[in-house]
Design a protein around this motif. Structure first.
Motif, PDB file in Angstrom:
ATOM      1  N   TRP A  80       0.734  -1.281  -0.105  1.00  0.00           N
ATOM      2  CA  TRP A  80      -0.138  -0.236  -0.392  1.00  0.00           C
ATOM      3  C   TRP A  80       0.766   1.562  -0.089  1.00  0.00           C
ATOM      4  O   TRP A  80       2.141   1.811   0.318  1.00  0.00           O
ATOM      5  CB  TRP A  80      -0.772   0.010   1.019  1.00  0.00           C
ATOM      6  CG  TRP A  80      -2.217  -1.147   1.429  1.00  0.00           C
ATOM      7  CD1 TRP A  80      -2.215  -1.907   1.808  1.00  0.00           C
ATOM      8  CD2 TRP A  80      -3.442  -1.002   0.227  1.00  0.00           C
ATOM      9  NE1 TRP A  80      -2.786  -2.580   1.758  1.00  0.00           N
ATOM     10  CE2 TRP A  80      -3.729  -2.505   1.004  1.00  0.00           C
ATOM     11  CE3 TRP A  80      -3.827  -0.575  -0.792  1.00  0.00           C
ATOM     12  CZ2 TRP A  80      -4.696  -2.953   0.486  1.00  0.00           C
ATOM     13  CZ3 TRP A  80      -4.532  -0.970  -1.287  1.00  0.00           C
ATOM     14  CH2 TRP A  80      -5.510  -2.384  -0.826  1.00  0.00           C
ATOM     15  N   SER A  81       0.351   1.948  -0.113  1.00  0.00           N
ATOM     16  CA  SER A  81       1.080   3.643  -0.709  1.00  0.00           C
ATOM     17  C   SER A  81       1.388   3.350   1.175  1.00  0.00           C
ATOM     18  O   SER A  81       2.251   4.970   0.691  1.00  0.00           O
ATOM     19  CB  SER A  81       0.338   4.504  -1.410  1.00  0.00           C
ATOM     20  OG  SER A  81      -0.796   5.078  -0.588  1.00  0.00           O
ATOM     21  N   ASP A  82       0.727   3.419   1.809  1.00  0.00           N
ATOM     22  CA  ASP A  82       1.700   3.717   3.349  1.00  0.00           C
ATOM     23  C   ASP A  82       2.381   3.076   3.747  1.00  0.00           C
ATOM     24  O   ASP A  82       3.419   2.955   4.955  1.00  0.00           O
ATOM     25  CB  ASP A  82       0.260   4.085   4.651  1.00  0.00           C
ATOM     26  CG  ASP A  82      -0.182   2.192   4.816  1.00  0.00           C
ATOM     27  OD1 ASP A  82       0.377   1.597   3.836  1.00  0.00           O
ATOM     28  OD2 ASP A  82      -1.416   2.214   5.447  1.00  0.00           O
TER      29      ASP A  82
ATOM     30  N   THR B  69      -3.677   3.803  -0.840  1.00  0.00           N
ATOM     31  CA  THR B  69      -4.464   3.452  -3.390  1.00  0.00           C
ATOM     32  C   THR B  69      -2.623   1.883  -2.810  1.00  0.00           C
ATOM     33  O   THR B  69      -1.981   2.112  -2.194  1.00  0.00           O
ATOM     34  CB  THR B  69      -3.670   4.321  -3.821  1.00  0.00           C
ATOM     35  OG1 THR B  69      -2.232   4.989  -4.036  1.00  0.00           O
ATOM     36  CG2 THR B  69      -4.463   5.646  -3.904  1.00  0.00           C
ATOM     37  N   ALA B  70      -3.046   1.230  -3.847  1.00  0.00           N
ATOM     38  CA  ALA B  70      -1.854   0.852  -4.327  1.00  0.00           C
ATOM     39  C   ALA B  70      -2.138   0.228  -6.201  1.00  0.00           C
ATOM     40  O   ALA B  70      -2.742  -1.405  -6.338  1.00  0.00           O
ATOM     41  CB  ALA B  70      -1.974  -0.909  -3.803  1.00  0.00           C
ATOM     42  N   GLY B  71      -1.588   0.826  -7.206  1.00  0.00           N
ATOM     43  CA  GLY B  71      -2.112   0.984  -8.309  1.00  0.00           C
ATOM     44  C   GLY B  71      -0.772   1.204  -9.266  1.00  0.00           C
ATOM     45  O   GLY B  71      -0.086   1.594  -8.887  1.00  0.00           O
ATOM     46  N   PRO B  72      -1.214   1.315 -10.390  1.00  0.00           N
ATOM     47  CA  PRO B  72      -0.163   1.634 -11.317  1.00  0.00           C
ATOM     48  C   PRO B  72       0.436   3.037 -11.473  1.00  0.00           C
ATOM     49  O   PRO B  72       0.782   4.171 -11.923  1.00  0.00           O
ATOM     50  CB  PRO B  72       0.251   1.087 -12.710  1.00  0.00           C
ATOM     51  CG  PRO B  72      -1.667   0.636 -12.222  1.00  0.00           C
ATOM     52  CD  PRO B  72      -2.040   0.177 -11.193  1.00  0.00           C
TER      53      PRO B  72
ATOM     54  N   VAL C  33      -1.254  10.007 -11.801  1.00  0.00           N
ATOM     55  CA  VAL C  33       0.307   9.953 -12.483  1.00  0.00           C
ATOM     56  C   VAL C  33       0.508   8.337 -11.945  1.00  0.00           C
ATOM     57  O   VAL C  33       0.852   8.252 -11.236  1.00  0.00           O
ATOM     58  CB  VAL C  33       0.660  11.338 -11.986  1.00  0.00           C
ATOM     59  CG1 VAL C  33       0.115  12.643 -12.569  1.00  0.00           C
ATOM     60  CG2 VAL C  33       0.808  11.580 -10.280  1.00  0.00           C
ATOM     61  N   GLN C  34       1.844   8.399 -12.846  1.00  0.00           N
ATOM     62  CA  GLN C  34       2.549   6.967 -12.464  1.00  0.00           C
ATOM     63  C   GLN C  34       2.862   6.852 -11.247  1.00  0.00           C
ATOM     64  O   GLN C  34       3.076   7.959 -10.448  1.00  0.00           O
ATOM     65  CB  GLN C  34       3.962   6.683 -13.289  1.00  0.00           C
ATOM     66  CG  GLN C  34       3.431   6.418 -14.453  1.00  0.00           C
ATOM     67  CD  GLN C  34       4.769   6.471 -15.658  1.00  0.00           C
ATOM     68  OE1 GLN C  34       6.383   5.909 -15.256  1.00  0.00           O
ATOM     69  NE2 GLN C  34       5.275   6.634 -16.951  1.00  0.00           N
ATOM     70  N   ASP C  35       3.033   5.694 -10.453  1.00  0.00           N
ATOM     71  CA  ASP C  35       3.280   5.632  -9.208  1.00  0.00           C
ATOM     72  C   ASP C  35       4.451   4.887  -9.064  1.00  0.00           C
ATOM     73  O   ASP C  35       4.397   4.010  -9.262  1.00  0.00           O
ATOM     74  CB  ASP C  35       1.922   4.923  -8.039  1.00  0.00           C
ATOM     75  CG  ASP C  35       2.433   4.986  -6.596  1.00  0.00           C
ATOM     76  OD1 ASP C  35       3.465   5.024  -6.254  1.00  0.00           O
ATOM     77  OD2 ASP C  35       1.441   4.897  -6.011  1.00  0.00           O
ATOM     78  N   PRO C  36       6.199   6.136  -8.937  1.00  0.00           N
ATOM     79  CA  PRO C  36       6.676   4.897  -8.564  1.00  0.00           C
ATOM     80  C   PRO C  36       6.824   3.609  -7.921  1.00  0.00           C
ATOM     81  O   PRO C  36       8.251   3.093  -7.669  1.00  0.00           O
ATOM     82  CB  PRO C  36       7.917   6.439  -8.165  1.00  0.00           C
ATOM     83  CG  PRO C  36       7.377   7.354  -7.167  1.00  0.00           C
ATOM     84  CD  PRO C  36       5.761   7.251  -8.187  1.00  0.00           C
ATOM     85  N   ALA C  37       6.370   4.107  -6.677  1.00  0.00           N
ATOM     86  CA  ALA C  37       6.184   2.703  -5.898  1.00  0.00           C
ATOM     87  C   ALA C  37       5.967   1.480  -6.300  1.00  0.00           C
ATOM     88  O   ALA C  37       5.423   0.387  -5.972  1.00  0.00           O
ATOM     89  CB  ALA C  37       5.054   3.240  -3.924  1.00  0.00           C
TER      90      ALA C  37
END
Length: 564
Positions: free
Chosen positions: A132-134, A222-225, A241-245
């Motif tokens: 996840w983003s956290d 979140t957790a996506g491309p 926008v693109q998520d580098p994670a």
């Protein structure tokens, strides 16, 4: 859990369990679109290898509205535009292919399998890289939290449906936190559809307040491309926008902009370069405009997308009597409506459908509509028998006029045209239709979702799991609306859908769904209209996107992009 998404216009036919992959549709923009003769199961998307798709770029995507809630499982969260945005930033466990087959999404799961049939046990193995983003890893606890919030036991959670989750006995940790064991107390056949998809973090289900309102304005984790770039309700746009994670394959696009565009303005927006595609839907004007545009290709594929008219059976509605609803249905000529909307656009005939679950040409399709089929004289006779006697142009009963409030979104030329055709047809049998056009941004939240109508119309976007997809629409639960906005149903329908959803034998499952469909027609629940041609006007240099058939949960956000 599967659930249908809704679009504020109109279109047609339901979902297929098994489709046959055939040759691709014609791509000749100078010809008419294919009608009921179109092949089922093939996308038309300008497929290109990754090496031929340029890195970067912004894809501009038109929408009717921004999400009312970024929690797709909350009652206000089920509109189609919102789902498309949610799928860019949240994980889906499975992917639908163009021919309706469902496969594991390897970016999220290493595996998902039916470990036992009796009792039914499903085991998921989460991709160890998924976070996840956290910064926390996706885990069995996210599954458990979703189940507890969506199984219907706590009515404070305003859920859009409980299908699948209500059949689960327990969710447990397997060998590691990324191993999930789900044990069912009742069999659930279509578990590979939308159950736990999109997956949400356990924090969202931590309380009814967080579930209902916490994600109304924006997703918190979140957790996506992609990740959220901007949510601007004043400018009516969302950018991702693109998520580098993101741990999976890097998306080709740098950015996707979802911008609210009124339907009548779509063609101009595409011609002016403000958007990169639009769904033609039922609009002959948009079809004609698209054919003449330089650098634009019309792509076509059968999609699980159909128009219907929903009736309101609540005590507060003039249509609370099922016999009255069926009588009015018999006064509506769906073939004439179909011809008016699609006649100039397609080659051959567009077919109306007689089933609430299955798409024309699919394994389960049967026409069960005889009880409510168009017959003007039969409609008049039934109204007379119900005590609605003609006085002048309009029928009355106990001094009350038969006036039906038909709510539609605006601006929306297709909905407007259909409503006026229905108004004219029902006038011929003595029913007055009062068309109420409301802003498209208010249409679902303030009217459809809360049952503020007598009749209304919009599109259902269904999935490759049609029976579970529809359960929340046709099951009547006094404690929860789910997606049964007209509050119409019966114990008999409830029981048949319960049996169908728990039947692992496909032939028996289809038979049970068709028995339920017959009863739904008898109740005067809703009228499916015509099958949409499934046409999309898209910039010719757009790759791996267009008319995607069933491959819309999720769309291929990773590989779509531009060739030049």
């Amino acid at each position: 859990m599967s659930r249908r998404t809704k679009v504020g216009v109109t279109a047609l036919a339901v979902v297929a369990l098994t489709l046959t992959a055939c040759g691709g549709p014609s791509n000749n923009a100078n010809s008419g679109l294919k009608g009921a003769d179109n092949a089922i199961g093939q996308a038309d998307i300008n497929p290109q290898d990754a090496a031929k798709v340029k890195d970067g770029g912004e894809f501009r995507w038109p929408v009717d509205q921004l999400p009312d809630n970024w929690n797709y499982n909350q009652l206000d969260g089920t509109n189609a535009d919102g789902r498309r945005m949610i799928d860019t930033v949240m994980p889906n466990l499975f992917k639908q292919q163009p021919d309706s087959k469902i496969v594991v999404n390897k970016d999220v799961l290493d595996d998902a399998k039916l470990a036992s049939s009796d009792p039914q046990v499903v085991e998921y193995k989460i991709n160890s890289k998924a976070k996840w983003s956290d910064g926390t890893a996706l885990s069995w606890q996210d599954f458990e939290a979703m189940w507890k919030s969506l199984n219907g036991t706590d009515k404070a959670f305003e859920v859009a449906g409980t299908t699948g989750y209500e059949d689960i006995e327990k969710v447990e940790k397997g060998a590691t936190d990324q191993d999930v064991k789900v044990t069912f107390k009742k069999k659930f056949a279509e578990w590979q559809g939308g159950l736990f998809s999109p997956l949400y973090p356990k924090a969202m289900s931590s309380s009814p307040e967080e579930f209902n309102k916490g994600w109304a304005d924006a997703p918190k984790i979140t957790a996506g491309p992609f990740k959220i770039g901007t949510i601007d309700r004043t400018a009516k746009l969302v950018t991702v926008v693109q998520d580098p994670a993101w741990w999976g394959p890097k998306p080709k696009l740098e950015k996707i902009t979802f911008r609210q565009v009124d339907r009548p303005a779509l063609a101009d927006a595409l011609a002016n370069g403000q958007i990169d595609f639009f769904d033609i839907g039922s609009s002959i004007d948009n079809f004609t405009r698209a054919k003449s545009m330089q650098g634009v290709t019309i792509r076509q594929a059968i999609t699980p997308d159909y128009s219907h008219i929903t009736f309101n059976g609540a005590d507060s509605s003039v249509l609370k009597d099922p016999k009255l609803r069926v009588a009015l249905m018999r006064g509506i000529d769906t073939k004439t409506i179909t011809k008016a909307l699609l006649g100039q656009m397609i080659k051959g005939d567009a077919q109306v459908t007689g089933n609430h679950f299955f798409l024309l040409g699919s394994a389960g399709y049967k026409d069960n509509s005889a009880v409510a089929s168009f017959d003007k004289e039969a409609a008049k006779k039934q109204l007379d028998e119900l005590g609605w006697k003609l006085e002048g142009e309009t029928r009355k009963k106990d001094g009350k006029e038969l006036v039906v409030r038909y709510v539609i979104p605006t601006p929306n030329p297709t909905s407007d045209q259909i409503a006026k055709l229905v108004q004219s047809q029902l006038k011929e049998i003595g029913a007055k239709v009062d068309i109420q056009a409301v802003p498209s941004t208010d249409f679902f939240k303030q009217f459809v979702n809360v049952g503020n109508f007598d009749m209304t119309g919009f599109r259902w976007l269904a999935s490759a799991t049609p029976i579970s997809d529809s359960k929340g629409i046709y099951t009547l639960d006094p404690a929860s609306t789910n997606q049964n906005y007209g509050r119409i149903g019966s114990e008999e329908v409830n029981k048949l859908l319960e049996q169908a959803n728990g039947e692992l034998d496909e032939t028996k499952r289809l038979e049970l769904a068709n028995e339920a469909d017959k009863k739904i027609w008898e109740l005067g629940h809703q009228i499916p209209l015509y099958q949409l041609p499934g046409a999309v006007a898209v910039k010719s240099n757009v790759a791996n996107f267009g008319a995607v058939a069933y491959a819309n949960r999720p769309y291929d956000y990773i590989n779509m992009g531009f060739t030049e």
